[in-house]
Design a protein around this motif. Structure first.
Motif, PDB file in Angstrom:
ATOM      1  N   THR A 100     -13.274  15.828 -47.035  1.00 51.30           N
ATOM      2  CA  THR A 100     -14.267  14.852 -47.037  1.00 51.30           C
ATOM      3  C   THR A 100     -14.971  14.466 -46.172  1.00 51.30           C
ATOM      4  O   THR A 100     -16.211  14.490 -45.947  1.00 51.30           O
ATOM      5  CB  THR A 100     -13.518  13.304 -47.537  1.00 51.30           C
ATOM      6  OG1 THR A 100     -12.868  13.510 -48.887  1.00 51.30           O
ATOM      7  CG2 THR A 100     -14.710  12.349 -47.938  1.00 51.30           C
TER       8      THR A 100
ATOM      9  N   THR B 155     -21.096   2.595 -47.112  1.00 49.01           N
ATOM     10  CA  THR B 155     -19.634   2.144 -46.819  1.00 49.01           C
ATOM     11  C   THR B 155     -18.905   2.070 -47.923  1.00 49.01           C
ATOM     12  O   THR B 155     -19.423   1.831 -49.061  1.00 49.01           O
ATOM     13  CB  THR B 155     -19.860   0.689 -46.309  1.00 49.01           C
ATOM     14  OG1 THR B 155     -20.537   0.486 -45.110  1.00 49.01           O
ATOM     15  CG2 THR B 155     -18.368   0.235 -45.939  1.00 49.01           C
ATOM     16  N   ASP B 156     -17.684   2.981 -47.687  1.00 45.34           N
ATOM     17  CA  ASP B 156     -16.760   3.038 -48.698  1.00 45.34           C
ATOM     18  C   ASP B 156     -15.661   2.657 -48.434  1.00 45.34           C
ATOM     19  O   ASP B 156     -15.065   2.302 -47.459  1.00 45.34           O
ATOM     20  CB  ASP B 156     -16.377   4.706 -48.910  1.00 45.34           C
ATOM     21  CG  ASP B 156     -17.716   5.334 -49.535  1.00 45.34           C
ATOM     22  OD1 ASP B 156     -18.549   4.675 -50.423  1.00 45.34           O
ATOM     23  OD2 ASP B 156     -18.019   6.607 -49.145  1.00 45.34           O
ATOM     24  N   SER B 157     -14.454   2.226 -49.616  1.00 52.16           N
ATOM     25  CA  SER B 157     -13.309   1.791 -49.282  1.00 52.16           C
ATOM     26  C   SER B 157     -12.416   2.426 -49.604  1.00 52.16           C
ATOM     27  O   SER B 157     -12.306   3.156 -50.827  1.00 52.16           O
ATOM     28  CB  SER B 157     -13.270   0.211 -50.228  1.00 52.16           C
ATOM     29  OG  SER B 157     -11.911  -0.298 -50.024  1.00 52.16           O
ATOM     30  N   THR B 158     -11.321   2.800 -48.790  1.00 51.45           N
ATOM     31  CA  THR B 158     -10.422   3.771 -49.336  1.00 51.45           C
ATOM     32  C   THR B 158      -9.167   3.585 -48.506  1.00 51.45           C
ATOM     33  O   THR B 158      -9.240   2.853 -47.496  1.00 51.45           O
ATOM     34  CB  THR B 158     -11.029   5.332 -49.076  1.00 51.45           C
ATOM     35  OG1 THR B 158      -9.817   6.021 -49.530  1.00 51.45           O
ATOM     36  CG2 THR B 158     -11.140   5.364 -47.741  1.00 51.45           C
TER      37      THR B 158
ATOM     38  N   SER C 232     -11.913   0.438 -39.707  1.00 49.87           N
ATOM     39  CA  SER C 232     -12.805   1.229 -40.563  1.00 49.87           C
ATOM     40  C   SER C 232     -12.856   2.417 -39.794  1.00 49.87           C
ATOM     41  O   SER C 232     -12.879   2.675 -38.662  1.00 49.87           O
ATOM     42  CB  SER C 232     -14.171   0.809 -40.802  1.00 49.87           C
ATOM     43  OG  SER C 232     -14.796   0.552 -39.538  1.00 49.87           O
TER      44      SER C 232
ATOM     45  N   THR D 194     -21.482   8.003 -42.500  1.00 47.94           N
ATOM     46  CA  THR D 194     -20.661   7.104 -43.357  1.00 47.94           C
ATOM     47  C   THR D 194     -19.666   6.282 -42.699  1.00 47.94           C
ATOM     48  O   THR D 194     -19.210   6.605 -41.502  1.00 47.94           O
ATOM     49  CB  THR D 194     -20.429   7.854 -44.786  1.00 47.94           C
ATOM     50  OG1 THR D 194     -20.114   6.958 -45.550  1.00 47.94           O
ATOM     51  CG2 THR D 194     -19.051   8.645 -44.301  1.00 47.94           C
ATOM     52  N   SER D 195     -19.274   5.192 -43.394  1.00 50.61           N
ATOM     53  CA  SER D 195     -18.147   4.370 -42.773  1.00 50.61           C
ATOM     54  C   SER D 195     -17.106   4.006 -44.034  1.00 50.61           C
ATOM     55  O   SER D 195     -17.554   3.775 -45.179  1.00 50.61           O
ATOM     56  CB  SER D 195     -18.590   2.954 -42.544  1.00 50.61           C
ATOM     57  OG  SER D 195     -17.664   2.170 -42.349  1.00 50.61           O
ATOM     58  N   TYR D 196     -15.834   4.376 -43.809  1.00 49.49           N
ATOM     59  CA  TYR D 196     -14.891   4.131 -44.868  1.00 49.49           C
ATOM     60  C   TYR D 196     -13.883   2.783 -44.327  1.00 49.49           C
ATOM     61  O   TYR D 196     -13.337   2.853 -43.233  1.00 49.49           O
ATOM     62  CB  TYR D 196     -13.934   5.542 -44.872  1.00 49.49           C
ATOM     63  CG  TYR D 196     -14.389   6.397 -45.838  1.00 49.49           C
ATOM     64  CD1 TYR D 196     -14.005   6.365 -47.054  1.00 49.49           C
ATOM     65  CD2 TYR D 196     -15.479   7.412 -45.100  1.00 49.49           C
ATOM     66  CE1 TYR D 196     -14.639   7.537 -47.911  1.00 49.49           C
ATOM     67  CE2 TYR D 196     -15.820   8.360 -45.868  1.00 49.49           C
ATOM     68  CZ  TYR D 196     -15.722   8.260 -47.206  1.00 49.49           C
ATOM     69  OH  TYR D 196     -16.142   9.435 -48.023  1.00 49.49           O
ATOM     70  N   ARG D 197     -13.844   2.020 -44.959  1.00 51.28           N
ATOM     71  CA  ARG D 197     -13.164   0.432 -44.797  1.00 51.28           C
ATOM     72  C   ARG D 197     -11.654   0.948 -45.187  1.00 51.28           C
ATOM     73  O   ARG D 197     -11.334   1.290 -46.418  1.00 51.28           O
ATOM     74  CB  ARG D 197     -13.627  -0.693 -45.607  1.00 51.28           C
ATOM     75  CG  ARG D 197     -12.493  -1.986 -45.458  1.00 51.28           C
ATOM     76  CD  ARG D 197     -12.856  -2.498 -44.051  1.00 51.28           C
ATOM     77  NE  ARG D 197     -12.107  -3.725 -44.159  1.00 51.28           N
ATOM     78  CZ  ARG D 197     -12.573  -4.969 -44.361  1.00 51.28           C
ATOM     79  NH1 ARG D 197     -13.947  -5.114 -44.749  1.00 51.28           N
ATOM     80  NH2 ARG D 197     -11.940  -6.047 -44.405  1.00 51.28           N
TER      81      ARG D 197
ATOM     82  N   LEU E 172      -8.326   9.545 -47.495  1.00 47.18           N
ATOM     83  CA  LEU E 172      -9.416   9.872 -46.776  1.00 47.18           C
ATOM     84  C   LEU E 172      -9.068  11.561 -45.835  1.00 47.18           C
ATOM     85  O   LEU E 172      -8.475  11.529 -45.009  1.00 47.18           O
ATOM     86  CB  LEU E 172      -9.902   9.187 -45.588  1.00 47.18           C
ATOM     87  CG  LEU E 172     -11.066   9.471 -44.750  1.00 47.18           C
ATOM     88  CD1 LEU E 172     -12.233   9.715 -45.388  1.00 47.18           C
ATOM     89  CD2 LEU E 172     -11.234   8.358 -43.452  1.00 47.18           C
TER      90      LEU E 172
END
Length: 327
Positions: free
Chosen positions: A14, A2-5, A39, A25-28, A10
């Protein structure tokens, strides 16, 4: 993982990297300061993308008026109920990515509810939906396939001959017309080699001229792939250097294909496997012989799909497409 962006950070490149590598994957996208959890998820195996938005107590996901967009409810960790926005059309993922970020931006930065963010985004895009992009998805990957064939023909013959033989953009029945044979090129990004055929004549050989059918499959290439713009640039540079008198004809063919350097172009592709080359008569097809003459006279247009998955290549193809790469 999990990434934060933020949504703006984003980028599609990517996302495409993960898709190309088959990684999930997961982006918050939300900060957590009073906002619902938002997300962006890339499914395990890199097969799909989706936007997850936390639902409040008693809140239900909005209904989607778009056939290609599905919204359902799922349960995730810590007992959260989330709305999941996904697409049923894998070939539209690049455009769907922009739609998801637009929805997320309205929720995170403008404090819109999910219902309002979704409806505003759809309404805001509706005026554009009636105006197709300069090149549809099918035409973009189709042009990539034809440019690959153009390059391979140039290796065997010459750039002058290859450019002269590229007749498809001018409305001819077949994509390439060489001295002794014709070639029809079909390209897909799907798992199966299923191709759209336009008209009875497209897979019909001219008298005394063998017709060959080339089936190409592309997959998202991530950092190692090629964009359509890069392939066009490479072909133009090669023609300018080795057959400058043919450059004007090449540019005319590109324009007739719908190509414009001003169009958005950040999708990267690479061949999934070797091309399948078949004699036209080995391809499942419709012919005038299969239709009664009286019936054919009353049919103004024919469009159908043929599936050549698993067929054995026809021996004796005039051009070796082994190891074919995007230019």
């Amino acid at each position: 993982m999990t990434d934060s962006t933020t949504g703006s950070a984003l980028t599609w490149s990517t996302v495409e990297h993960y898709l190309g590598e088959g990684l999930g994957t997961s982006y918050r996208l939300s900060s957590g300061d009073g906002h619902p959890v938002v997300s962006y998820e890339i499914g395990h195996g890199g097969r799909d993308i989706a936007l997850f938005v936390e639902l409040g107590r008693g809140q239900q996901p909005p209904r989607s008026p778009l056939p290609a967009v599905r919204i359902d409810q799922v349960a995730v960790d810590r007992g959260l109920r989330m709305a999941r926005i996904r697409t049923t059309q894998v070939e539209l993922m690049r455009d769907f990515h922009d739609l998801l970020l637009a929805i997320a931006d309205r929720i995170v930065t403008k404090n819109r509810s999910l219902d309002r963010a979704f409806s505003e985004t759809v309404d805001g895009w509706s005026s554009l939906l009636d105006r197709p992009r300069a090149l549809s998805f099918e035409r973009r990957i189709g042009l990539l396939g034809e440019l690959s064939m153009l390059s391979r023909l140039a290796e065997k013959y010459s750039w002058e001959t290859a450019v002269e033989a590229w007749t498809g953009p001018y409305g001819e029945e077949h994509d390439f017309a060489l001295l002794d044979f014709d070639i029809e090129v079909k390209t897909t990004a799907a798992e199966r080699r299923r191709h759209v055929i336009h008209g009875i004549e497209q897979l019909q050989a001219a008298p005394d001229r063998p017709l060959w059918f080339a089936s190409l499959r592309l997959t998202r290439g991530g950092a190692g792939g090629r964009t359509l713009a890069e392939s066009v640039h490479a072909v133009r540079e090669a023609v300018a250097e080795r057959a400058p008198a043919s450059l004007a004809r090449l540019d005319a063919a590109l324009r007739s294909s719908g190509w414009s350097a001003e169009g958005a172009d950040d999708e990267r592709w690479t061949p999934r496997d070797d091309a399948l080359v078949l004699a036209a008569e080995s391809v499942p097809r419709l012919t005038s012989a299969l239709l009664a003459a009286a019936t054919l006279e009353r049919i103004s247009a024919v469009r159908y799909e043929t599936d050549v998955t698993g067929l054995t290549p026809t021996p004796g193809a005039p051009v070796n497409l082994a190891g074919l790469r995007l230019p």
